[in-house]
Design a protein around this motif. Structure first.
Motif, PDB file in Angstrom:
ATOM      1  N   VAL A  68      77.203  59.702  47.664  1.00 45.16           N
ATOM      2  CA  VAL A  68      77.883  58.540  47.539  1.00 45.16           C
ATOM      3  C   VAL A  68      79.459  58.861  47.535  1.00 45.16           C
ATOM      4  CG1 VAL A  68      76.141  57.335  46.520  1.00 45.16           C
ATOM      5  CG2 VAL A  68      77.624  58.696  45.143  1.00 45.16           C
ATOM      6  N   LEU A  69      79.838  60.108  46.775  1.00 43.13           N
ATOM      7  CA  LEU A  69      81.199  60.448  46.540  1.00 43.13           C
ATOM      8  C   LEU A  69      81.691  60.614  48.144  1.00 43.13           C
ATOM      9  CD1 LEU A  69      81.416  62.556  43.343  1.00 43.13           C
ATOM     10  CD2 LEU A  69      81.986  60.032  43.883  1.00 43.13           C
ATOM     11  N   GLU A  70      80.628  61.551  48.901  1.00 41.35           N
ATOM     12  CA  GLU A  70      81.102  62.003  50.177  1.00 41.35           C
ATOM     13  C   GLU A  70      81.535  60.608  51.003  1.00 41.35           C
ATOM     14  OE1 GLU A  70      79.176  65.016  52.185  1.00 41.35           O
ATOM     15  OE2 GLU A  70      78.518  66.083  50.157  1.00 41.35           O
ATOM     16  N   LYS A  71      80.658  59.828  50.977  1.00 40.72           N
ATOM     17  CA  LYS A  71      80.981  58.717  51.741  1.00 40.72           C
ATOM     18  C   LYS A  71      82.429  57.881  51.446  1.00 40.72           C
ATOM     19  CE  LYS A  71      78.861  54.211  52.831  1.00 40.72           C
ATOM     20  NZ  LYS A  71      77.784  53.001  52.325  1.00 40.72           N
ATOM     21  N   ALA A  72      82.663  57.938  50.047  1.00 45.27           N
ATOM     22  CA  ALA A  72      83.689  57.156  49.978  1.00 45.27           C
ATOM     23  C   ALA A  72      84.909  58.052  50.408  1.00 45.27           C
ATOM     24  CB  ALA A  72      83.826  57.171  48.331  1.00 45.27           C
ATOM     25  N   ALA A  73      84.665  59.414  50.455  1.00 48.22           N
ATOM     26  CA  ALA A  73      85.842  60.148  50.779  1.00 48.22           C
ATOM     27  C   ALA A  73      86.094  60.090  52.156  1.00 48.22           C
ATOM     28  CB  ALA A  73      85.549  61.702  50.195  1.00 48.22           C
ATOM     29  N   ARG A  74      85.052  60.058  53.047  1.00 51.28           N
ATOM     30  CA  ARG A  74      85.111  59.775  54.378  1.00 51.28           C
ATOM     31  C   ARG A  74      85.837  58.433  54.797  1.00 51.28           C
ATOM     32  NH1 ARG A  74      81.988  63.427  57.506  1.00 51.28           N
ATOM     33  NH2 ARG A  74      80.625  64.718  56.372  1.00 51.28           N
ATOM     34  N   GLU A  75      85.390  57.137  54.087  1.00 48.98           N
ATOM     35  CA  GLU A  75      85.982  56.083  54.240  1.00 48.98           C
ATOM     36  C   GLU A  75      87.585  56.125  53.845  1.00 48.98           C
ATOM     37  OE1 GLU A  75      83.818  53.353  52.309  1.00 48.98           O
ATOM     38  OE2 GLU A  75      82.013  53.499  53.791  1.00 48.98           O
TER      39      GLU A  75
END
Length: 423
Positions: A68-75
């Motif tokens: 979830v943190l990686e997804k937010a960082a990509r966005e």
């Protein structure tokens, strides 16, 4: 590179300066995916297991990679790109050696209209990415495939600098290539940067092909006959000849931030602390996109397996972190969660901020967004029927009046004399 590391530091800035490693799982056999500069200076390396890392650095901080943190960082990377260009998109996730990297493609054509040159454009891109907690490399080239190869080479060079040991955390290199200089720059680079599959990589090693120059010297037809058509994709990638559709202009304005909690929380005070971090990161992304929040949708994953969702409307598009946090606190105080919380997800619906033309002959009035927010709060406290603009009614009583909706815009005077007329 090292996106899991930057995603963790973005959500937990208190880990800055500590020997931090990100592992692929919670067990002792999990491998280290990314590590901070402090851990690298003490001899920890990617690919090691956690016991091996603790043997050389007993005091390391360990975090498990969070999807979830990686997804937010990509966005967030995409939001940074869209703050400088109207067209951008996230690159597909890689595998193998480049599993932990994150990449975004930006259409940099026409940047000289806003920036003096491409170097200034890259510097602004670095600065805005660092403001969101992400530090990486920037490469400008004639195609996406070549730009990504150059970026991988820059990241590899920064991570393996000889003395002293560095990481991308403190080095933010930039490379700008002209179309004529691309092949000469790529020729000595290793073929591993092309991210071949295991079978193709082993076959290239058997044939003694270690750099892109060696790959491009061989005839394509014979290589495809021996190694399969997958090799032609690598050659096209190295030459910048891949079929690339034009970048689309994103229309999605929903922003999402989430976090997995190390320990379940039961009271509102620690929940407010978690919400403050989520709101802070969301407002930063809203500012990059020039959007205002009009709706918040928090979702709580409970320890007992349940889930609670809320829908909180905002009176007007808002970027104020304090206002949004206060709305969330009021919502959870009026209806507290029914069980301990394991994960918090916060979705924000954004809309373009309203722009208004100021009058040349009148003093500047309050901001439309702040005025709407103030009226909404007064209506909630006093009642909607008791907030408005008074007007005289046709009545025999001298003190009779009524309330009409407060005007959002002041009427523009017909001429300057009327503007200066006393009231």
């Amino acid at each position: 590179p090292d996106l899991p590391l930057h995603a963790e530091l973005r959500a937990n800035p208190e880990l800055q300066g500590l020997p931090l490693v990100i592992t692929s799982g919670p067990g002792s056999r999990a491998e280290i995916l990314a590590l901070s500069r402090e851990a690298s200076c003490q001899g920890v390396r990617t690919g090691q297991t956690l016991p091996q890392a603790r043997a050389v650095c007993p005091g390391i901080e360990v975090r498990v990679a969070s999807p979830v943190l990686e997804k937010a960082a990509r966005e967030a990377m995409l939001d940074v790109a869209l703050s400088l260009a109207p067209r951008a998109e996230l690159a597909e996730r890689s595998s193998g050696l480049f599993l932990s990297e994150g990449a975004v493609y930006i259409d940099a054509s026409g940047t000289q209209a806003l920036h003096d040159n491409e170097s200034t454009f890259a510097s602004v891109l670095h600065a805005r990415a660092e403001r969101t907690g992400i530090r990486g490399v920037v490469a400008l080239a004639s195609s996406r495939s070549i730009a990504r190869l150059v970026a991988r080479h820059l990241a590899h060079s920064a991570l393996h600098a000889s003395s002293p040991p560095h990481s991308v955390e403190e080095i933010a290199p930039t490379r700008i290539l002209s179309p004529k200089a691309e092949l000469a720059f790529l020729a000595p680079l290793p073929v591993d940067l092309l991210d071949p599959d295991d079978r193709t990589a082993q076959a290239l090693t058997r044939f003694g092909i270690h750099c892109i120059r060696d790959l491009l010297r061989l005839p394509r037809r014979d290589l495809a006959a021996r190694l399969g058509p997958a090799l032609l994709q690598l050659v096209a990638r190295a030459c910048g000849e891949e079929n690339e559709a034009p970048l689309a202009e994103p229309r999605i304005t929903s922003l999402e931030e989430a976090i997995d909690l190390e320990a379940a929380i039961e009271s509102l005070e620690p929940l407010s602390f978690v919400l403050r971090g989520l709101i802070s990161r969301l407002t930063e992304r809203l500012t990059l996109r020039s959007l205002g929040c009009v709706e918040l949708r928090p979702t709580l994953q409970l320890e007992n397996g349940g889930q609670e969702s809320r829908r909180i409307g905002v009176a007007s598009p808002c970027q104020d972190e304090r206002v949004l946090l206060r709305l969330l606190r009021l919502a959870f105080e009026s209806k507290p969660p029914t069980a301990a919380i394991d994960r918090v997800t916060l979705v924000c619906e954004g809309v373009p901020l309203r722009r208004e033309q100021l009058d040349l002959f009148l003093p500047r009035g309050p901001s439309a967004n702040e005025l709407d927010q103030t009226l909404a709060e007064l209506s909630a406290i006093c009642g909607a029927e008791r907030v408005g603009c008074p007007e005289v009614v046709d009545d025999h009583r001298p003190d009779a009046f009524s309330l009409k909706p407060f005007p959002r815009k002041s009427s523009r005077p017909a001429n300057r004399a009327e503007a200066n007329r006393p009231t």
